[in-house]
Design an enzyme around this catalytic site. Structure first.
Site, PDB file in Angstrom:
ATOM      1  N   ASP A   1      69.363 -40.730  11.913  1.00  6.44           N
ATOM      2  CA  ASP A   1      70.301 -41.025  10.847  1.00  6.44           C
ATOM      3  C   ASP A   1      70.569 -42.531  10.985  1.00  6.44           C
ATOM      4  OD1 ASP A   1      72.639 -41.570   9.496  1.00  6.44           O
ATOM      5  OD2 ASP A   1      73.695 -39.778  10.199  1.00  6.44           O
ATOM      6  N   ILE A   2      70.343 -43.284   9.929  1.00  7.53           N
ATOM      7  CA  ILE A   2      70.417 -44.754  10.066  1.00  7.53           C
ATOM      8  C   ILE A   2      71.835 -45.222  10.446  1.00  7.53           C
ATOM      9  CG2 ILE A   2      70.939 -45.410   7.656  1.00  7.53           C
ATOM     10  CD1 ILE A   2      68.653 -47.554   8.046  1.00  7.53           C
TER      11      ILE A   2
ATOM     12  N   GLY B   1      73.020 -39.837  -0.980  1.00  3.84           N
ATOM     13  CA  GLY B   1      71.947 -40.153  -0.025  1.00  3.84           C
ATOM     14  C   GLY B   1      72.393 -41.075   1.093  1.00  3.84           C
ATOM     15  N   VAL B   2      71.527 -42.007   1.410  1.00  6.53           N
ATOM     16  CA  VAL B   2      71.810 -42.895   2.532  1.00  6.53           C
ATOM     17  C   VAL B   2      72.976 -43.831   2.196  1.00  6.53           C
ATOM     18  CG1 VAL B   2      70.112 -44.709   1.957  1.00  6.53           C
ATOM     19  CG2 VAL B   2      70.636 -44.243   4.326  1.00  6.53           C
ATOM     20  N   ASP B   3      73.113 -44.171   0.926  1.00  2.00           N
ATOM     21  CA  ASP B   3      74.211 -45.018   0.456  1.00  2.00           C
ATOM     22  C   ASP B   3      75.558 -44.355   0.795  1.00  2.00           C
ATOM     23  OD1 ASP B   3      75.521 -47.023  -0.877  1.00  2.00           O
ATOM     24  OD2 ASP B   3      74.874 -46.461  -2.892  1.00  2.00           O
TER      25      ASP B   3
ATOM     26  N   TYR C   1      65.582 -41.646  -6.061  1.00  3.04           N
ATOM     27  CA  TYR C   1      64.765 -42.464  -6.961  1.00  3.04           C
ATOM     28  C   TYR C   1      63.307 -42.020  -7.049  1.00  3.04           C
ATOM     29  CZ  TYR C   1      68.525 -45.867  -7.885  1.00  3.04           C
ATOM     30  OH  TYR C   1      69.682 -46.476  -8.308  1.00  3.04           O
TER      31      TYR C   1
HETATM   32  N1  AR6 Z   1      69.621 -42.083   7.411  1.00  2.00           N
HETATM   33  C1  AR6 Z   1      68.360 -42.414   7.140  1.00  2.00           C
HETATM   34  N2  AR6 Z   1      67.732 -42.055   6.001  1.00  2.00           N
HETATM   35  C2  AR6 Z   1      68.436 -41.299   5.121  1.00  2.00           C
HETATM   36  C3  AR6 Z   1      69.778 -40.911   5.326  1.00  2.00           C
HETATM   37  C4  AR6 Z   1      70.370 -41.336   6.541  1.00  2.00           C
HETATM   38  N3  AR6 Z   1      71.645 -41.016   6.840  1.00  2.00           N
HETATM   39  N4  AR6 Z   1      70.166 -40.174   4.267  1.00  2.00           N
HETATM   40  C5  AR6 Z   1      69.138 -40.094   3.423  1.00  2.00           C
HETATM   41  N5  AR6 Z   1      68.077 -40.773   3.925  1.00  2.00           N
HETATM   42  P1  AR6 Z   1      68.186 -42.098  -1.107  1.00  2.00           P
HETATM   43  P2  AR6 Z   1      66.969 -43.904  -3.068  1.00  2.00           P
HETATM   44  C6  AR6 Z   1      66.741 -40.980   3.391  1.00  2.00           C
HETATM   45  O1  AR6 Z   1      68.283 -41.014  -2.134  1.00  2.00           O
HETATM   46  O2  AR6 Z   1      65.858 -42.984  -3.308  1.00  2.00           O
HETATM   47  C7  AR6 Z   1      72.007 -43.253  -3.955  1.00  2.00           C
HETATM   48  O3  AR6 Z   1      72.850 -42.405  -4.649  1.00  2.00           O
HETATM   49  C8  AR6 Z   1      66.269 -40.005   2.330  1.00  2.00           C
HETATM   50  O4  AR6 Z   1      65.715 -38.832   2.967  1.00  2.00           O
HETATM   51  O5  AR6 Z   1      69.353 -42.292  -0.228  1.00  2.00           O
HETATM   52  O6  AR6 Z   1      66.659 -45.360  -2.891  1.00  2.00           O
HETATM   53  C9  AR6 Z   1      72.161 -44.705  -4.359  1.00  2.00           C
HETATM   54  O7  AR6 Z   1      73.489 -45.017  -4.708  1.00  2.00           O
HETATM   55  C10 AR6 Z   1      65.181 -40.815   1.647  1.00  2.00           C
HETATM   56  O8  AR6 Z   1      63.940 -40.710   2.359  1.00  2.00           O
HETATM   57  O9  AR6 Z   1      67.892 -43.526  -1.807  1.00  2.00           O
HETATM   58  C11 AR6 Z   1      71.247 -44.810  -5.533  1.00  2.00           C
HETATM   59  O10 AR6 Z   1      71.857 -44.371  -6.718  1.00  2.00           O
HETATM   60  C12 AR6 Z   1      65.667 -42.245   1.748  1.00  2.00           C
HETATM   61  O11 AR6 Z   1      66.728 -42.229   2.725  1.00  2.00           O
HETATM   62  C13 AR6 Z   1      70.123 -43.887  -5.187  1.00  2.00           C
HETATM   63  O12 AR6 Z   1      70.665 -42.924  -4.290  1.00  2.00           O
HETATM   64  C14 AR6 Z   1      66.195 -42.826   0.464  1.00  2.00           C
HETATM   65  O13 AR6 Z   1      66.867 -41.829  -0.264  1.00  2.00           O
HETATM   66  C15 AR6 Z   1      69.036 -44.610  -4.466  1.00  2.00           C
HETATM   67  O14 AR6 Z   1      67.946 -43.745  -4.280  1.00  2.00           O
END
Ligand code: AR6
Length: 351
Positions: free
Chosen positions: A9-10, A31-33, A120
């Site tokens: 988990d980042i 998500g990660v945000d 995304y």
């Molecule tokens: N640690 C590491 N990686 C993670 C974590 C974590 N805690 N949580 C999710 N991931 P995403 P995007 C991975 O959807 O596609 C947000 O709502 C996840 O499995 O977080 O760039 C923003 O506000 C995936 O492989 O980002 C934007 O609206 C990767 O992180 C939108 O999502 C990216 O998934 C951005 O979408």
């Protein structure tokens, strides 16, 4: 290791900067945000409000607040629309701009999530290759510890064909090494049975000769005192090159520069300098193997280089067999090898 891929988990990763896969408002999301904002606390959102958003492919920094990092670098990945909307270039820019910003901020380490590969919709395997390409281009000219943090194992897959080929290869070799050890055991048992018979005969002969002292005079030690020392010294001085000497010779023979070699091996410059300056340096097995891959050594050459550091490759270890599979298939892309190691839950090479 200048570029590593881990599963975590980042928000738990310590680095000077962690990157957030944000949206253009920079006001949080899922998500990660969402995870980064939750872990950093409300001060992060307050600072984000002052930034005026961020365009796709660009990057902006804030402090890390309660996260174990000094900075959060917010970047906005492209939404995947099939690949025809400049998505690759935009995703590449996310990495490039985030790395440039981290450098400007004086960061020595940075951790990225797999930008755009969640909500995304960017295909994960392609997203990883964009990340790897952008990071290695950056590392050609700069020094930084870069980590790609994957949340789910499925993100770092190898093709199912490669997975099956490696599995079949491992199974075959395991079976062969079991057969080998069975036949060695059988040979050993035959030898022992023969030895028992010889011992029995010898005992009977001694009994026949009753208490007569038939013991042969003790064998002269082959080497004694000063003579032994002199011989040992000449043996040691004539022994093979050290790991460091072999490595440097192989680099010269292949007409590579040091920098080309350590980059291809995914080894950082500091570690390489240590190996270069310490003739007796003993690297970790993963480091020695990374050099063998970077130098595109064949199997025997790999074994020879490994032996200088006291290692070998065994058919009884999954890690060793995966490496052997790639060497025998003349496939020397360290990132591909690491993806396979990752898929089989093994330690990666190059660190
Ligand atoms: N640690 C590491 N990686 C993670 C974590 C974590 N805690 N949580 C999710 N991931 P995403 P995007 C991975 O959807 O596609 C947000 O709502 C996840 O499995 O977080 O760039 C923003 O506000 C995936 O492989 O980002 C934007 O609206 C990767 O992180 C939108 O999502 C990216 O998934 C951005 O979408």
């Amino acid at each position: 290791m200048p570029f590593s891929i881990i599963r975590n988990d980042i928000t738990k990763v310590s680095a000077d900067a962690i990157v957030n896969a944000a949206n253009s408002s920079l006001l949080g999301g899922g998500g990660v945000d969402g995870a980064i904002h939750r872990a950093a606390g409300p001060e992060l959102l307050a600072e984000c409000r002052t930034l005026g958003g961020c365009r796709t492919g660009e990057a902006k920094a804030t402090k890390g607040y309660r996260l174990p990092c000094k900075y959060v670098i917010h970047t906005v990945g492209p939404v995947w629309e099939g690949g025809g909307k400049d998505e690759r270039r935009l995703l590449y820019s996310c990495y490039k701009n985030s790395l440039a910003l981290a450098l400007e901020l004086g960061c020595e380490s940075i951790a990225f999530p797999l930008i755009s590969a969640g909500v995304y919709g960017y295909p994960k395997a392609e997203a990883i290759s964009v990340a790897a390409e952008a990071v290695s281009e950056f590392l050609d000219a700069n020094e930084m510890e870069v980590t790609l943090v994957l949340f789910d194992k499925a993100a770092y897959t190898i093709s199912s064909e490669l997975y099956q080929n490696i599995t079949a290869y491992i199974d075959d070799k395991y079976a062969e090494s079991r057969d080998d050890s069975k036949s060695r055991l059988a040979a050993g048992n035959r030898f022992l049975r023969g030895f028992d018979r010889r011992l029995f005969k010898a005992k009977s002969a001694m009994a026949d000769e009753a208490l007569e002292d038939q013991a042969a005079p003790a064998m002269e030690p082959m080497l004694m005192g000063a003579a032994a020392n002199a011989s040992l010294e000449s043996y040691i001085s004539a022994r093979d090159e050290s790991f460091s000497q072999s490595l440097l010779r192989l680099i010269d023979e292949r007409g590579l520069t040091d920098a080309q070699t350590y980059r291809k091996a995914n080894i950082d410059r500091k570690l390489f300098s240590k190996i270069r300056s310490d003739v007796n340096y003993k690297p970790k097995k993963q480091t020695a193997l990374a050099f063998a891959i970077a130098l595109e050594l064949d199997f025997d050459e790999t074994l020879s280089l490994l032996s200088k550091a006291g290692y070998t490759l065994s058919d009884s270890l999954k890690f060793d067999l995966i490496i052997k599979y790639f060497i025998q298939n003349k496939s020397y892309d360290i990132f591909e090898i690491n993806r396979a190691l990752f898929a089989f839950d093994q330690t990666l090479i190059g660190c």
